[in-house]
Design a protein around this motif. Structure first.
Motif, mmCIF file in Angstrom:
data_model
loop_
_atom_site.group_PDB
_atom_site.id
_atom_site.type_symbol
_atom_site.label_atom_id
_atom_site.label_comp_id
_atom_site.label_asym_id
_atom_site.label_seq_id
_atom_site.Cartn_x
_atom_site.Cartn_y
_atom_site.Cartn_z
ATOM 1 N N ASN A 14 0.852 -1.172 0.000
ATOM 2 C CA ASN A 14 0.000 0.000 0.000
ATOM 3 C C ASN A 14 0.899 1.238 0.000
ATOM 4 O OD1 ASN A 14 -1.178 2.220 1.936
ATOM 5 N ND2 ASN A 14 -2.954 1.208 1.020
ATOM 6 N N LEU A 224 -9.354 3.544 -2.107
ATOM 7 C CA LEU A 224 -9.089 2.241 -1.502
ATOM 8 C C LEU A 224 -10.380 1.450 -1.294
ATOM 9 C CD1 LEU A 224 -6.452 3.402 1.115
ATOM 10 C CD2 LEU A 224 -6.003 2.146 -0.981
ATOM 11 N N SER A 252 -6.147 -0.572 -3.522
ATOM 12 C CA SER A 252 -5.844 -1.288 -2.281
ATOM 13 C C SER A 252 -4.866 -2.420 -2.525
ATOM 14 C CB SER A 252 -7.121 -1.848 -1.654
ATOM 15 O OG SER A 252 -7.628 -2.913 -2.438
ATOM 16 N N GLU A 254 -5.707 -5.281 -3.059
ATOM 17 C CA GLU A 254 -6.296 -6.479 -2.459
ATOM 18 C C GLU A 254 -7.628 -6.868 -3.083
ATOM 19 O OE1 GLU A 254 -6.624 -5.480 1.618
ATOM 20 O OE2 GLU A 254 -4.482 -5.668 2.030
ATOM 21 N N SER A 288 -8.470 8.138 0.719
ATOM 22 C CA SER A 288 -7.218 7.700 1.348
ATOM 23 C C SER A 288 -6.635 8.782 2.256
ATOM 24 C CB SER A 288 -6.192 7.351 0.256
ATOM 25 O OG SER A 288 -4.864 7.424 0.738
ATOM 26 N N ARG A 307 -14.857 6.437 3.166
ATOM 27 C CA ARG A 307 -14.560 5.154 2.524
ATOM 28 C C ARG A 307 -15.700 4.179 2.737
ATOM 29 N NH1 ARG A 307 -9.005 2.490 4.033
ATOM 30 N NH2 ARG A 307 -8.413 4.625 3.474
#
Length: 372
Positions: A14, A224, A252, A254, A288, A307
């Motif tokens: 990250n 993110l 992210s 991910e 972020s 977020r």
């Protein structure tokens, strides 16, 4: 002086996580403090280690299922993320201190062992090593700019955290909300609110690693969390300003985003390119914390969304805005942006004062005798 540093993650990809750990090392070296990265091969989570019997079996089973699903999701991203991870690995190799195994070091060589920063104490994944449990009692232990990433702790979590925190010599957090939570149950210890490590470096020091983008006259977007519900709003703003949109997809690292967004999509930016994209943008839209940090450092017009529309993710950005006396940057897709303009006139003074206070905590406690 010499310290050992323990990061949130050893395999961090990250941008914010990489850059805050770079900044911590850089600021220490700038102040004649040598650094080693201490690798402790134990990822046991605090909330797991005290469970017994069926509870522990259930906890481990749930985490294993989550790990398998996460691994499958990562397999989808591997092809797109590989170039970025390669560049981040090259960045770490160039700028990070040497990594030593905790089992092979003499703690007497170090004036302190420091853990931080970022969400090292998020109760969902806080590792035992993030509380420096492996460090001997007679070695100074400092926590720098820990984030809890939550609005409260349960009684069970407080019990798990309490003795671990009270064993430490010096503790600081990144958010006012984190201090408030810890003050409720931590005795005889001053919890200090300090700046994230990225804010300890001056903009001129960040220019040492910045890579200038090829593009100009653009809006930069970096999310993110989910952002498909914000696309039309950002696109209308871009069209009105006659600006292209540069987006870092899969930010992210991910999860695969549901949308393919942006006039220019950059999947392989290294940390220096990430900062350069913020520094040269006309506007930034993000969820972020660290994108907001670099927007503030380079005095950019930026807008922050919650977020995944989750209030608990706001605290870190709220503390940032409050510390630097900036107007509220949180928006939603109904916000009229025409009247929202940041006045950075006094920002350098606020940064200087807060940076000095945070450095006094960090450097002062490294130099202080453990018996004091």
């Amino acid at each position: 002086m010499k310290v050992g540093l323990v990061p949130l993650l050893y395999d961090e990809y990250n941008y914010g996580g990489v850059l805050q750990f770079y900044a911590l090392q850089k600021v220490l070296k700038n102040n004649n403090v040598e650094c080693d990265i201490i690798f402790y091969d134990d990822n046991e989570i605090v909330s797991q280690c005290e469970l017994k019997g069926p509870q522990k079996i259930m906890f481990v089973a749930k985490r294993e299922v989550s790990r398998i699903l996460h691994k499958r999701a990562n397999n989808i991203l591997n092809e797109k993320m590989f170039p970025r991870r390669q560049k981040i690995d090259q960045f770490k190799k160039k700028y990070y201190s040497q990594v030593l195994n905790a089992q092979n070091i003499s703690y007497k060589e170090y004036d302190a062992i420091i853990c931080g920063s970022d969400q090292i104490w998020n109760p969902s994944w806080a590792r035992r090593r993030a509380f420096l449990e492996f460090v001997p009692d007679d070695t100074k232990k400092i926590i720098y700019a820990a984030s809890l990433g939550c609005e409260s702790l349960s009684d069970t979590q407080k019990k798990q955290f309490k003795w671990r925190i009270e064993r430490l010599q010096n503790v600081s957090v990144r958010e006012v909300s984190g201090k408030k939570i810890l003050d409720e149950f931590i005795d005889n210890m001053e919890i200090k609110v300090v700046l994230d490590p990225t804010l300890l470096l001056l903009p001129s020091e960040w220019l040492e690693i910045v890579k200038e983008p090829k593009e100009n006259k653009y809006i930069f977007t970096y999310f993110l969390g989910k952002f498909d519900d914000k696309i039309d709003y950002i696109r209308k703003f871009a069209d009105k300003k006659n600006l292209k949109i540069i987006n870092i997809p899969f930010a992210s690292g991910e999860k695969k985003d549901k949308v393919d967004f942006g006039d220019v999509k950059i999947t392989d930016a290294d940390p220096g390119e990430f900062i350069g994209l913020i520094k040269n943008a006309e506007y930034i839209f993000t969820d972020s914390f660290h994108a907001c940090v670099f927007s503030v450092l380079f005095k950019k017009e930026f807008f922050a969304f919650q977020r995944d529309n989750n209030n608990r993710m706001q605290d870190r950005i709220k503390t940032l805005l409050h510390s630097f006396k900036l107007p509220d940057r949180f928006i939603n897709v109904e916000t009229n942006l025409e009247s929202m303009k940041i006045n950075y006139e006094m920002n350098d003074i606020f940064q200087m004062e807060l940076r000095k206070d945070s450095l006094n905590f960090l450097l002062g406690n490294i130099r202080k005798n453990i018996s004091n």
